[in-house]
Design an enzyme around this catalytic site. Structure first.
Site, mmCIF file in Angstrom:
data_model
loop_
_atom_site.group_PDB
_atom_site.id
_atom_site.type_symbol
_atom_site.label_atom_id
_atom_site.label_comp_id
_atom_site.label_asym_id
_atom_site.label_seq_id
_atom_site.Cartn_x
_atom_site.Cartn_y
_atom_site.Cartn_z
ATOM 1 N N ILE A 4 76.787 41.304 30.019
ATOM 2 C CA ILE A 4 76.383 40.854 31.227
ATOM 3 C C ILE A 4 74.849 40.256 31.369
ATOM 4 O O ILE A 4 74.039 41.068 30.941
ATOM 5 C CB ILE A 4 76.581 41.810 32.383
ATOM 6 C CG1 ILE A 4 78.233 42.525 32.294
ATOM 7 C CG2 ILE A 4 76.233 41.497 33.800
ATOM 8 C CD1 ILE A 4 78.571 43.441 33.089
ATOM 9 N N CYS A 5 74.844 38.982 31.811
ATOM 10 C CA CYS A 5 73.643 38.582 32.000
ATOM 11 C C CYS A 5 72.676 38.477 30.691
ATOM 12 O O CYS A 5 73.059 38.131 29.832
ATOM 13 C CB CYS A 5 72.643 39.497 33.118
ATOM 14 S SG CYS A 5 71.065 38.736 33.803
ATOM 15 N N THR A 6 71.432 39.059 30.676
ATOM 16 C CA THR A 6 70.686 38.798 29.497
ATOM 17 C C THR A 6 71.182 39.709 28.231
ATOM 18 O O THR A 6 70.622 39.646 27.134
ATOM 19 C CB THR A 6 69.141 38.762 29.812
ATOM 20 O OG1 THR A 6 68.833 40.200 30.374
ATOM 21 C CG2 THR A 6 68.926 38.001 30.621
ATOM 22 N N THR A 24 74.705 33.064 30.027
ATOM 23 C CA THR A 24 73.586 34.054 30.341
ATOM 24 C C THR A 24 72.797 33.730 31.467
ATOM 25 O O THR A 24 73.253 32.530 32.306
ATOM 26 C CB THR A 24 72.405 34.383 29.186
ATOM 27 O OG1 THR A 24 71.949 35.358 29.437
ATOM 28 C CG2 THR A 24 71.745 33.080 29.110
#
Length: 126
Positions: A4-6, A24
């Site tokens: 998730i995300c970075t 990302t």
């Protein structure tokens, strides 16, 4: 496996993004592409599935991705029930843009002295 995300940077450092497509957060796309040159970073997608690897653009898109994972494993009905229990406004598809026109309009309307909108700044980074 997913991130998730970075969290995609962890997958990249482990070599799991090589020859894969991923997502990302929009503000980290250039850094991820530079640190994982054999990875295709899809800068507009809210989440990406490449084989058994799932990656999302941000924290709330992780919810969308999780629901897609549930739908993949257990069907649409189960994912819809969970989305309703989570009181989601709508379920989003993976290749929907990271930039919300509705949110952009809301931000601009609420602060006339704000810097250029996130969407406009981010658009130039695509």
């Amino acid at each position: 496996m997913g991130s998730i995300c970075t969290g995609a940077f962890v997958l990249g450092a482990a070599g799991l993004l090589e020859d894969k497509r991923c997502a990302t957060h929009w503000s980290a796309c250039e850094r991820l592409a530079a640190s994982s040159p054999r990875t295709e970073v899809l800068r507009d997608a809210i989440f990406v599935v490449d084989g058994k690897l799932w990656t999302s653009a941000g924290v709330t898109t992780g919810i969308d991705m999780s629901l897609a994972m549930i739908e993949h494993d257990h069907g649409t009905k189960v994912a819809d029930i969970i989305a309703a229990q989570a009181v989601l406004y709508a379920r989003r598809l993976g290749f929907q843009s990271q930039f919300s026109a509705a949110l952009l309009a809301q931000v601009e309307a609420s602060d006339p002295w704000a810097r250029p909108s996130v969407g406009r700044v981010a658009t130039s980074r695509r």
